[in-house]
Design a protein around this motif. Structure first.
Motif, PDB file in Angstrom:
ATOM      1  N   TYR A 160       0.829  -1.212   0.000  1.00 45.28           N
ATOM      2  CA  TYR A 160       0.000   0.000   0.000  1.00 45.28           C
ATOM      3  C   TYR A 160       0.862   1.259   0.000  1.00 45.28           C
ATOM      4  N   THR A 163       2.813   1.547  -3.505  1.00 46.58           N
ATOM      5  CA  THR A 163       1.907   1.865  -4.607  1.00 46.58           C
ATOM      6  C   THR A 163       1.433   3.313  -4.514  1.00 46.58           C
ATOM      7  N   PHE A 164       1.085   3.739  -3.298  1.00 42.86           N
ATOM      8  CA  PHE A 164       0.649   5.131  -3.115  1.00 42.86           C
ATOM      9  C   PHE A 164       1.769   6.097  -3.484  1.00 42.86           C
ATOM     10  N   ASN A 165       2.985   5.781  -3.057  1.00 38.40           N
ATOM     11  CA  ASN A 165       4.120   6.658  -3.356  1.00 38.40           C
ATOM     12  C   ASN A 165       4.407   6.706  -4.856  1.00 38.40           C
ATOM     13  N   ASN A 166       4.319   5.541  -5.517  1.00 41.35           N
ATOM     14  CA  ASN A 166       4.563   5.514  -6.957  1.00 41.35           C
ATOM     15  C   ASN A 166       3.536   6.339  -7.720  1.00 41.35           C
ATOM     16  N   VAL A 167       2.271   6.215  -7.326  1.00 44.95           N
ATOM     17  CA  VAL A 167       1.210   7.008  -7.967  1.00 44.95           C
ATOM     18  C   VAL A 167       1.438   8.489  -7.691  1.00 44.95           C
ATOM     19  N   ARG A 168       1.870   8.817  -6.467  1.00 39.52           N
ATOM     20  CA  ARG A 168       2.135  10.208  -6.113  1.00 39.52           C
ATOM     21  C   ARG A 168       3.257  10.788  -6.979  1.00 39.52           C
ATOM     22  N   VAL A 169       4.341  10.026  -7.139  1.00 36.02           N
ATOM     23  CA  VAL A 169       5.460  10.487  -7.966  1.00 36.02           C
ATOM     24  C   VAL A 169       5.016  10.652  -9.415  1.00 36.02           C
ATOM     25  N   SER A 170       4.204   9.709  -9.891  1.00 37.94           N
ATOM     26  CA  SER A 170       3.695   9.777 -11.261  1.00 37.94           C
ATOM     27  C   SER A 170       2.850  11.025 -11.464  1.00 37.94           C
ATOM     28  N   PHE A 171       1.936  11.265 -10.530  1.00 41.39           N
ATOM     29  CA  PHE A 171       1.080  12.441 -10.639  1.00 41.39           C
ATOM     30  C   PHE A 171       1.902  13.720 -10.579  1.00 41.39           C
ATOM     31  N   LEU A 172       2.922  13.724  -9.710  1.00 37.30           N
ATOM     32  CA  LEU A 172       3.776  14.904  -9.579  1.00 37.30           C
ATOM     33  C   LEU A 172       4.537  15.154 -10.883  1.00 37.30           C
ATOM     34  N   GLU A 222       8.480   0.334 -12.561  1.00 36.35           N
ATOM     35  CA  GLU A 222       8.393   1.587 -11.809  1.00 36.35           C
ATOM     36  C   GLU A 222       9.080   2.737 -12.537  1.00 36.35           C
TER      37      GLU A 222
END
Length: 328
Positions: A160, A163-172, A222
Protein backbone atom coordinates in the motif's frame (compact mmCIF):
# COMPACT_ATOMS: atom_id res chain seq x y z
CA UNK A 1 -3.55 26.83 -54.48
CA UNK A 2 -2.04 29.09 -51.81
CA UNK A 3 -2.44 27.91 -48.27
CA UNK A 4 -4.49 30.95 -47.25
CA UNK A 5 -6.95 30.33 -50.07
CA UNK A 6 -7.16 26.63 -49.19
CA UNK A 7 -7.91 27.42 -45.54
CA UNK A 8 -10.49 30.06 -46.47
CA UNK A 9 -12.25 27.64 -48.78
CA UNK A 10 -12.42 24.84 -46.19
CA UNK A 11 -12.72 26.66 -42.84
CA UNK A 12 -16.51 26.67 -42.68
CA UNK A 13 -16.65 22.92 -43.32
CA UNK A 14 -13.96 22.18 -40.72
CA UNK A 15 -15.75 24.35 -38.15
CA UNK A 16 -18.96 22.40 -38.72
CA UNK A 17 -17.06 19.16 -38.21
CA UNK A 18 -15.62 20.49 -34.94
CA UNK A 19 -19.10 21.46 -33.71
CA UNK A 20 -20.47 18.06 -34.67
CA UNK A 21 -17.81 16.26 -32.65
CA UNK A 22 -18.08 18.60 -29.68
CA UNK A 23 -21.76 17.72 -29.12
CA UNK A 24 -20.70 14.27 -27.90
CA UNK A 25 -23.82 12.70 -29.45
CA UNK A 26 -23.95 9.44 -31.38
CA UNK A 27 -23.90 10.12 -35.12
CA UNK A 28 -24.94 8.10 -38.12
CA UNK A 29 -22.06 5.74 -39.07
CA UNK A 30 -22.37 6.54 -42.78
CA UNK A 31 -22.20 10.26 -42.05
CA UNK A 32 -19.13 9.78 -39.89
CA UNK A 33 -17.48 7.63 -42.56
CA UNK A 34 -18.13 10.34 -45.17
CA UNK A 35 -16.75 12.95 -42.78
CA UNK A 36 -13.61 10.85 -42.29
CA UNK A 37 -13.11 10.49 -46.06
CA UNK A 38 -13.44 14.26 -46.60
CA UNK A 39 -10.95 15.02 -43.85
CA UNK A 40 -8.40 12.49 -45.08
CA UNK A 41 -8.67 14.02 -48.56
CA UNK A 42 -8.04 17.50 -47.15
CA UNK A 43 -5.21 16.15 -44.97
CA UNK A 44 -3.57 14.43 -47.94
CA UNK A 45 -3.74 17.63 -49.97
CA UNK A 46 -2.34 19.69 -47.10
CA UNK A 47 0.50 17.23 -46.46
CA UNK A 48 1.43 17.36 -50.13
CA UNK A 49 1.40 21.15 -50.55
CA UNK A 50 1.99 22.47 -47.00
CA UNK A 51 3.76 19.59 -45.17
CA UNK A 52 5.14 21.60 -42.22
CA UNK A 53 2.28 24.03 -41.73
CA UNK A 54 -0.10 24.51 -38.81
CA UNK A 55 -2.94 23.66 -41.18
CA UNK A 56 -1.58 20.15 -41.68
CA UNK A 57 -1.14 19.70 -37.92
CA UNK A 58 -4.71 20.90 -37.31
CA UNK A 59 -6.17 18.54 -39.92
CA UNK A 60 -4.15 15.64 -38.55
CA UNK A 61 -5.56 16.27 -35.06
CA UNK A 62 -9.12 16.66 -36.36
CA UNK A 63 -8.87 13.48 -38.44
CA UNK A 64 -7.56 11.58 -35.41
CA UNK A 65 -10.54 12.75 -33.37
CA UNK A 66 -12.97 11.52 -36.01
CA UNK A 67 -11.11 8.22 -36.24
CA UNK A 68 -11.31 7.75 -32.47
CA UNK A 69 -15.00 8.65 -32.54
CA UNK A 70 -15.66 5.98 -35.15
CA UNK A 71 -13.80 3.33 -33.17
CA UNK A 72 -15.59 4.36 -30.00
CA UNK A 73 -18.94 3.71 -31.63
CA UNK A 74 -18.08 0.27 -33.04
CA UNK A 75 -20.51 -2.37 -31.81
CA UNK A 76 -17.74 -4.76 -30.79
CA UNK A 77 -16.15 -2.05 -28.64
CA UNK A 78 -19.15 -1.08 -26.53
CA UNK A 79 -17.03 -1.15 -23.41
CA UNK A 80 -15.33 2.19 -22.84
CA UNK A 81 -12.79 0.37 -20.71
CA UNK A 82 -11.78 -1.99 -23.53
CA UNK A 83 -11.64 0.85 -26.06
CA UNK A 84 -9.38 2.92 -23.84
CA UNK A 85 -6.76 0.18 -23.32
CA UNK A 86 -7.02 -1.37 -26.78
CA UNK A 87 -7.08 1.74 -28.96
CA UNK A 88 -7.21 5.13 -27.26
CA UNK A 89 -4.17 4.94 -24.98
CA UNK A 90 -1.90 3.26 -27.59
CA UNK A 91 -2.96 5.85 -30.19
CA UNK A 92 -2.09 8.63 -27.77
CA UNK A 93 1.29 7.05 -27.07
CA UNK A 94 2.10 6.99 -30.78
CA UNK A 95 0.88 10.55 -31.28
CA UNK A 96 3.05 11.75 -28.38
CA UNK A 97 6.07 9.55 -29.15
CA UNK A 98 8.37 12.60 -29.38
CA UNK A 99 7.51 13.65 -25.84
CA UNK A 100 8.12 10.07 -24.72
CA UNK A 101 11.55 10.15 -26.31
CA UNK A 102 12.34 13.52 -24.69
CA UNK A 103 11.25 12.20 -21.28
CA UNK A 104 13.42 9.10 -21.76
CA UNK A 105 16.47 11.23 -22.57
CA UNK A 106 15.75 13.62 -19.69
CA UNK A 107 15.93 10.61 -17.38
CA UNK A 108 18.68 8.46 -18.89
CA UNK A 109 21.28 11.20 -19.45
CA UNK A 110 21.11 12.25 -15.77
CA UNK A 111 21.58 8.57 -14.79
CA UNK A 112 24.97 8.75 -16.49
CA UNK A 113 25.65 12.12 -14.85
CA UNK A 114 24.80 10.65 -11.43
CA UNK A 115 27.12 7.68 -11.93
CA UNK A 116 30.02 9.81 -13.20
CA UNK A 117 29.58 12.33 -10.40
CA UNK A 118 29.69 9.52 -7.84
CA UNK A 119 32.85 8.14 -9.45
CA UNK A 120 34.65 11.48 -9.15
CA UNK A 121 33.30 12.63 -5.78
CA UNK A 122 33.06 10.27 -2.81
CA UNK A 123 30.60 12.56 -1.02
CA UNK A 124 28.16 12.79 -3.92
CA UNK A 125 26.28 9.56 -3.09
CA UNK A 126 25.62 10.71 0.48
CA UNK A 127 24.50 14.10 -0.82
CA UNK A 128 21.92 12.51 -3.12
CA UNK A 129 20.77 9.46 -1.14
CA UNK A 130 21.29 10.77 2.38
CA UNK A 131 23.52 9.62 5.22
CA UNK A 132 20.80 7.53 6.85
CA UNK A 133 20.22 5.33 3.80
CA UNK A 134 23.95 4.93 3.08
CA UNK A 135 24.78 4.01 6.66
CA UNK A 136 21.91 1.52 6.82
CA UNK A 137 22.97 -0.11 3.54
CA UNK A 138 26.61 -0.32 4.63
CA UNK A 139 25.45 -2.04 7.80
CA UNK A 140 23.39 -4.51 5.76
CA UNK A 141 26.38 -5.21 3.51
CA UNK A 142 28.50 -6.00 6.56
CA UNK A 143 25.79 -8.42 7.75
CA UNK A 144 25.88 -10.17 4.37
CA UNK A 145 22.42 -9.05 3.23
CA UNK A 146 22.81 -5.83 1.19
CA UNK A 147 19.17 -5.88 0.04
CA UNK A 148 17.71 -6.29 3.54
CA UNK A 149 15.87 -2.97 3.27
CA UNK A 150 13.20 -4.71 1.18
CA UNK A 151 12.45 -7.08 4.07
CA UNK A 152 12.07 -4.41 6.73
CA UNK A 153 8.29 -4.03 6.40
CA UNK A 154 5.39 -6.48 6.15
CA UNK A 155 4.44 -7.24 2.55
CA UNK A 156 0.86 -5.90 2.64
CA UNK A 157 1.80 -2.68 4.44
CA UNK A 158 4.71 -2.20 2.06
CA UNK A 159 2.44 -2.76 -0.96
CA UNK A 160 0.00 0.00 0.00
CA UNK A 161 2.76 2.45 0.92
CA UNK A 162 4.86 1.83 -2.21
CA UNK A 163 1.91 1.87 -4.61
CA UNK A 164 0.65 5.13 -3.11
CA UNK A 165 4.12 6.66 -3.36
CA UNK A 166 4.56 5.51 -6.96
CA UNK A 167 1.21 7.01 -7.97
CA UNK A 168 2.14 10.21 -6.11
CA UNK A 169 5.46 10.49 -7.97
CA UNK A 170 3.69 9.78 -11.26
CA UNK A 171 1.08 12.44 -10.64
CA UNK A 172 3.78 14.90 -9.58
CA UNK A 173 5.78 14.22 -12.76
CA UNK A 174 2.65 14.95 -14.77
CA UNK A 175 1.41 17.92 -12.74
CA UNK A 176 4.81 19.65 -12.80
CA UNK A 177 4.35 19.98 -16.55
CA UNK A 178 2.12 22.97 -15.87
CA UNK A 179 5.35 24.89 -15.17
CA UNK A 180 5.95 25.08 -18.94
CA UNK A 181 7.47 21.57 -18.91
CA UNK A 182 10.42 22.78 -16.79
CA UNK A 183 9.03 21.26 -13.60
CA UNK A 184 8.69 17.84 -15.20
CA UNK A 185 12.20 18.08 -16.68
CA UNK A 186 13.66 18.90 -13.25
CA UNK A 187 11.88 15.99 -11.59
CA UNK A 188 13.04 13.54 -14.28
CA UNK A 189 16.57 14.91 -14.02
CA UNK A 190 16.69 14.54 -10.24
CA UNK A 191 15.33 10.98 -10.27
CA UNK A 192 17.79 10.04 -13.01
CA UNK A 193 20.75 11.39 -11.06
CA UNK A 194 19.54 9.57 -7.96
CA UNK A 195 19.32 6.26 -9.83
CA UNK A 196 22.79 6.73 -11.32
CA UNK A 197 24.30 7.46 -7.92
CA UNK A 198 22.41 4.54 -6.38
CA UNK A 199 23.64 2.01 -8.93
CA UNK A 200 27.23 3.29 -8.82
CA UNK A 201 27.26 2.96 -5.03
CA UNK A 202 26.59 -0.78 -5.32
CA UNK A 203 29.02 -1.09 -8.23
CA UNK A 204 31.70 0.49 -6.04
CA UNK A 205 30.99 -2.13 -3.37
CA UNK A 206 31.28 -4.97 -5.89
CA UNK A 207 27.52 -5.64 -5.73
CA UNK A 208 26.29 -4.26 -9.04
CA UNK A 209 24.96 -7.58 -10.36
CA UNK A 210 23.27 -8.38 -7.04
CA UNK A 211 21.66 -4.95 -6.80
CA UNK A 212 20.63 -4.94 -10.47
CA UNK A 213 18.83 -8.29 -10.27
CA UNK A 214 17.07 -7.29 -7.06
CA UNK A 215 16.13 -3.68 -7.73
CA UNK A 216 15.04 -4.05 -11.36
CA UNK A 217 12.58 -6.82 -10.53
CA UNK A 218 10.20 -4.00 -9.64
CA UNK A 219 12.22 -1.07 -10.99
CA UNK A 220 11.68 -1.98 -14.66
CA UNK A 221 7.97 -1.18 -14.38
CA UNK A 222 8.39 1.59 -11.81
CA UNK A 223 11.05 3.58 -13.66
CA UNK A 224 9.36 3.09 -17.03
CA UNK A 225 6.09 4.42 -15.62
CA UNK A 226 7.80 7.49 -14.17
CA UNK A 227 9.30 8.25 -17.59
CA UNK A 228 5.90 7.86 -19.28
CA UNK A 229 4.32 10.08 -16.61
CA UNK A 230 7.05 12.60 -17.41
CA UNK A 231 6.04 12.40 -21.07
CA UNK A 232 2.46 13.20 -20.02
CA UNK A 233 3.79 16.25 -18.15
CA UNK A 234 5.70 17.39 -21.23
CA UNK A 235 2.54 17.02 -23.32
CA UNK A 236 0.69 19.36 -20.97
CA UNK A 237 3.58 21.82 -20.68
CA UNK A 238 4.20 21.94 -24.42
CA UNK A 239 0.51 22.58 -25.04
CA UNK A 240 0.99 25.90 -23.23
CA UNK A 241 4.26 26.74 -24.97
CA UNK A 242 3.20 25.71 -28.47
CA UNK A 243 -0.57 26.22 -28.93
CA UNK A 244 -0.40 25.95 -32.73
CA UNK A 245 -3.69 26.90 -34.38
CA UNK A 246 -5.59 26.86 -31.07
CA UNK A 247 -5.89 29.55 -28.44
CA UNK A 248 -3.47 28.97 -25.58
CA UNK A 249 -6.35 28.14 -23.24
CA UNK A 250 -7.88 25.62 -25.65
CA UNK A 251 -4.48 24.09 -26.36
CA UNK A 252 -3.83 23.73 -22.63
CA UNK A 253 -7.21 22.08 -22.12
CA UNK A 254 -6.47 19.56 -24.85
CA UNK A 255 -2.93 18.91 -23.61
CA UNK A 256 -4.08 18.43 -20.03
CA UNK A 257 -6.79 16.00 -21.13
CA UNK A 258 -4.30 13.90 -23.11
CA UNK A 259 -1.80 14.00 -20.25
CA UNK A 260 -4.40 12.82 -17.73
CA UNK A 261 -5.29 9.87 -19.97
CA UNK A 262 -1.62 8.91 -20.26
CA UNK A 263 -1.19 9.16 -16.48
CA UNK A 264 -4.34 7.10 -15.79
CA UNK A 265 -2.98 4.43 -18.12
CA UNK A 266 -0.06 3.94 -15.74
CA UNK A 267 -2.10 3.01 -12.67
CA UNK A 268 -2.07 -0.78 -13.38
CA UNK A 269 1.68 -0.58 -14.05
CA UNK A 270 2.30 1.05 -10.68
CA UNK A 271 0.08 -1.48 -8.91
CA UNK A 272 2.07 -4.33 -10.46
CA UNK A 273 5.36 -2.61 -9.61
CA UNK A 274 4.18 -2.21 -6.01
CA UNK A 275 3.23 -5.88 -5.84
CA UNK A 276 6.61 -7.01 -7.18
CA UNK A 277 8.54 -4.76 -4.79
CA UNK A 278 6.49 -5.80 -1.77
CA UNK A 279 6.27 -9.55 -2.31
CA UNK A 280 8.93 -10.60 -4.85
CA UNK A 281 11.89 -8.23 -4.49
CA UNK A 282 12.18 -9.16 -0.81
CA UNK A 283 12.88 -12.76 -1.86
CA UNK A 284 16.57 -12.04 -2.33
CA UNK A 285 17.34 -15.76 -2.42
CA UNK A 286 15.48 -16.29 -5.70
CA UNK A 287 17.64 -17.78 -8.44
CA UNK A 288 19.10 -15.13 -10.73
CA UNK A 289 17.41 -16.73 -13.75
CA UNK A 290 13.97 -16.16 -12.18
CA UNK A 291 14.81 -12.54 -11.40
CA UNK A 292 16.19 -11.95 -14.88
CA UNK A 293 13.07 -13.55 -16.34
CA UNK A 294 10.79 -11.15 -14.43
CA UNK A 295 12.89 -8.19 -15.58
CA UNK A 296 12.79 -9.40 -19.21
CA UNK A 297 9.01 -9.93 -19.16
CA UNK A 298 8.44 -6.49 -17.58
CA UNK A 299 10.71 -4.75 -20.10
CA UNK A 300 9.09 -6.62 -23.01
CA UNK A 301 5.62 -5.54 -21.86
CA UNK A 302 6.63 -1.87 -21.57
CA UNK A 303 8.34 -1.79 -24.96
CA UNK A 304 5.56 -3.69 -26.71
CA UNK A 305 2.50 -1.95 -25.25
CA UNK A 306 3.84 1.61 -25.16
CA UNK A 307 6.03 1.58 -28.29
CA UNK A 308 5.58 -1.35 -30.69
CA UNK A 309 1.80 -1.87 -30.40
CA UNK A 310 1.02 1.85 -30.92
CA UNK A 311 3.24 1.84 -34.01
CA UNK A 312 1.49 -1.27 -35.36
CA UNK A 313 -1.92 0.32 -34.80
CA UNK A 314 -0.80 3.41 -36.69
CA UNK A 315 0.66 1.36 -39.54
CA UNK A 316 -2.53 -0.71 -39.84
CA UNK A 317 -4.56 2.49 -39.87
CA UNK A 318 -2.45 3.88 -42.72
CA UNK A 319 -2.78 0.62 -44.65
CA UNK A 320 -6.56 0.72 -44.20
CA UNK A 321 -6.74 4.28 -45.51
CA UNK A 322 -4.59 3.41 -48.53
CA UNK A 323 -6.57 0.26 -49.34
CA UNK A 324 -8.50 0.61 -52.64
CA UNK A 325 -12.23 1.18 -52.28
CA UNK A 326 -14.11 -2.14 -52.23
CA UNK A 327 -11.05 -4.20 -51.29
CA UNK A 328 -11.48 -6.86 -48.63
Amino acid sequence: MREAAFVKQKTRKWDSFEKMLSTGNQHDPDMMADLFVQLTDDLAYSKTHYPNSNTTQYLNNLTSKVHQHIYRNKKEDKSRFVTFWKYELPCLMFEKRKQLLYAFLLFVIPVVIGALSSAHDNTFVRLILGDQYINMTLSNIEKGDPMAVYKSTKGVDMFYAITFNNVRVSFLAFAMGILLSVGTAILLFYNGVMLGAFQYFFYQKGLFFTSFLTIWVHGTLEISAIIIAGAAGLVMGNSILFPGTFTRAESFKRGAKIGVKMAIGLVPVFIMAGFLESFITRLTGLHWIVKLGIIAVSASFIVYYFVIYPYNLHRNDINTKNQPSGAT
